[in-house]
Motif scaffolding. Structure first.
Motif, short mmCIF file in Angstrom:
data_model
loop_
_atom_site.label_atom_id
_atom_site.label_comp_id
_atom_site.label_asym_id
_atom_site.label_seq_id
_atom_site.Cartn_x
_atom_site.Cartn_y
_atom_site.Cartn_z
N HIS A 109 0.87 -1.18 0.00
CA HIS A 109 0.00 0.00 0.00
C HIS A 109 0.90 1.23 0.00
O HIS A 109 1.05 1.94 1.00
N SER A 112 -0.25 4.74 1.24
CA SER A 112 -0.92 4.82 2.54
C SER A 112 0.07 5.36 3.57
O SER A 112 1.28 5.23 3.41
N ARG A 163 -8.60 -0.05 5.86
CA ARG A 163 -8.19 1.21 6.48
C ARG A 163 -7.89 1.02 7.96
O ARG A 163 -6.91 1.57 8.49
N HIS A 208 -8.14 9.49 3.36
CA HIS A 208 -8.01 9.47 4.80
C HIS A 208 -7.18 8.28 5.27
O HIS A 208 -7.02 7.30 4.55
N PHE A 209 -6.67 8.39 6.48
CA PHE A 209 -6.03 7.24 7.11
C PHE A 209 -6.30 7.31 8.61
O PHE A 209 -6.45 8.38 9.19
N HIS A 210 -6.40 6.11 9.22
CA HIS A 210 -6.72 6.04 10.64
C HIS A 210 -5.47 6.18 11.50
O HIS A 210 -4.44 5.56 11.21
#
Length: 407
Positions: A109, A112, A163, A208-210
């Protein structure tokens, strides 16, 4: 080191004019103002002695806490030497094939946040360790737990989604702050923080990313299973209306995750491990069943969702995920290693995390003790000023009373 209460009082008396300290003994015939001034000065003297003793208690507490901190520093140093020896002797934990697979899945990824940070940490470790955004990082969700069963790993990964599996886990919000910067209009600065880091290696973080701050999660506060080295949560089995446990119930997802011993306790400042914080937040009371049929049978006692090993998913009561899996989840939990040679190193890691947690708590206690000491010292100074003024009034009272007395 500050003097004791009696020493501080004596020092206060020495700073006064001898005439001031002796005027109390040159009494006259008066009763009102002079005797009140004497009574007040005696009361202030007693207060000063009490406050000085409290300051001494704070100093003793600070001395003890600093001694404890020094001992913990020594323990950390000893553990570092011990772990270094284990590493060089070849008994340190080695990554299994599954571990390497998880790393590869995360690195795939490329755009990411987890992929960028993992790439920098694995290829430029020395530089990465100097970055603010790596301070306080615990890891990526997908790497922090392991699962024995491939089907369970698949369905839990499906339940969480990519995610969440790629979520970055930090100890506290202070450590999260350096991850992202914003311009004056509130827009993300694409050239700063982790976005700038991504750009420096030719990548762009999409969407977005957590990011998870462990200390901001509502931790599980119930009991753990007694004597369980994995510290599984003591959750009651679900019950059907007839009072029986549903057929095919395998346990709760939060307890079916195996956690590295280094993270079982002392990850947060309050002493909670990953199971009580991260995984309880992600799974709550998610139930695991052998088949879809078992899961549907258990619907009357499903409160926080359920999954089955053959791919069934109930998000929560009334929300179902239907259909079939097209492919394996892109990021899955690894299987725990069966190697016995990793035990010593894992135990050393667990001890290291525990000692570091104790040191953090001790440093917090030292800060609080220092504040209390400084506050007590400030109050002593104010009381000392009041005492000096009172003695000065006492000195002026006696001559006045003498002049009023008959000859």
């Amino acid at each position: 080191m500050y003097p004791t209460g009696q020493q501080m009082f004596a020092q206060t008396m020495m700073e006064l004019d001898p005439k001031e300290t002796s005027s109390r003994d040159n009494g006259g015939g008066g009763m009102s103002h002079a005797e009140f001034a004497l009574f007040n000065s005696d009361r202030l003297q007693s207060d000063l002695e009490d406050m000085g003793n409290k300051i001494k208690q704070h100093e003793d507490n600070l001395k003890f806490l600093k001694s404890q901190k020094n001992k913990l520093d020594e323990s950390i140093l000893e553990l570092q030497v011990h772990m270094s020896k284990l590493h060089t002797s070849g008994t340190c934990r080695t990554e299994t094939q599954d571990d390497n697979t998880i790393n590869e899945q995360i690195l795939e990824h490329v755009n990411s946040a987890a992929g960028v940070l993992s790439y920098v940490q694995s290829h430029h470790y020395s530089q990465a360790s100097q970055l603010d955004m790596t301070n306080g990082v615990v890891g990526v969700v997908g790497k922090l737990g392991k699962v024995n069963d491939d089907n369970l790993s698949q369905v839990l990964s499906d339940y969480l989604g990519t995610r969440s599996m790629l979520g970055l886990v930090y100890k506290d919000y202070k450590s999260v702050n350096p991850l992202e910067k914003y311009d004056n209009h509130g827009y993300v600065d694409r050239n700063g923080a982790i976005h700038g880091l991504a750009s420096s290696i030719g990548r762009t973080i999409d969407g977005h990313f957590h990011v998870i701050s462990l200390e901001n999660l509502r931790a599980y506060v119930g009991k753990c299973v007694a004597g369980d080295p994995q510290r599984r949560l003591d959750l009651p089995n679900p019950k059907l209306p007839n009072g029986e446990c549903p057929p095919g119930f395998l346990g709760y997802a939060v307890n079916l995750i195996q956690i590295d011993p280094a993270y079982l306790v002392c990850v947060t400042a309050y002493g909670y491990g990953l199971r009580e914080t991260l995984f309880y937040s992600l799974f709550s009371d998610l139930q695991v069943y052998k088949t879809r049929v078992d899961m549907i049978t258990a619907l009357p006692c499903v409160t926080d969702g359920a999954v089955s090993l053959d791919g069934g998913i109930i998000r929560n009561s009334g929300i179902f995920t239907l259909g079939t899996r097209d492919a394996k989840a892109s990021v899955r939990f690894a299987k725990p290693s069966g190697s016995q040679t990793t035990g010593n190193y894992n135990e050393a890691e667990r001890q290291m995390n525990e000692v570091r947690w104790k040191k953090e708590k001790t440093l917090e206690d030292i800060k609080r003790a220092q504040v209390l000491h400084d506050h007590a010292l400030y109050n002593f100074g104010k009381k000392k000023e009041e005492f000096v003024r009172c003695l000065a009034q006492t000195q002026s009272s006696y001559p006045n009373e003498k002049m009023k007395s008959p000859r």
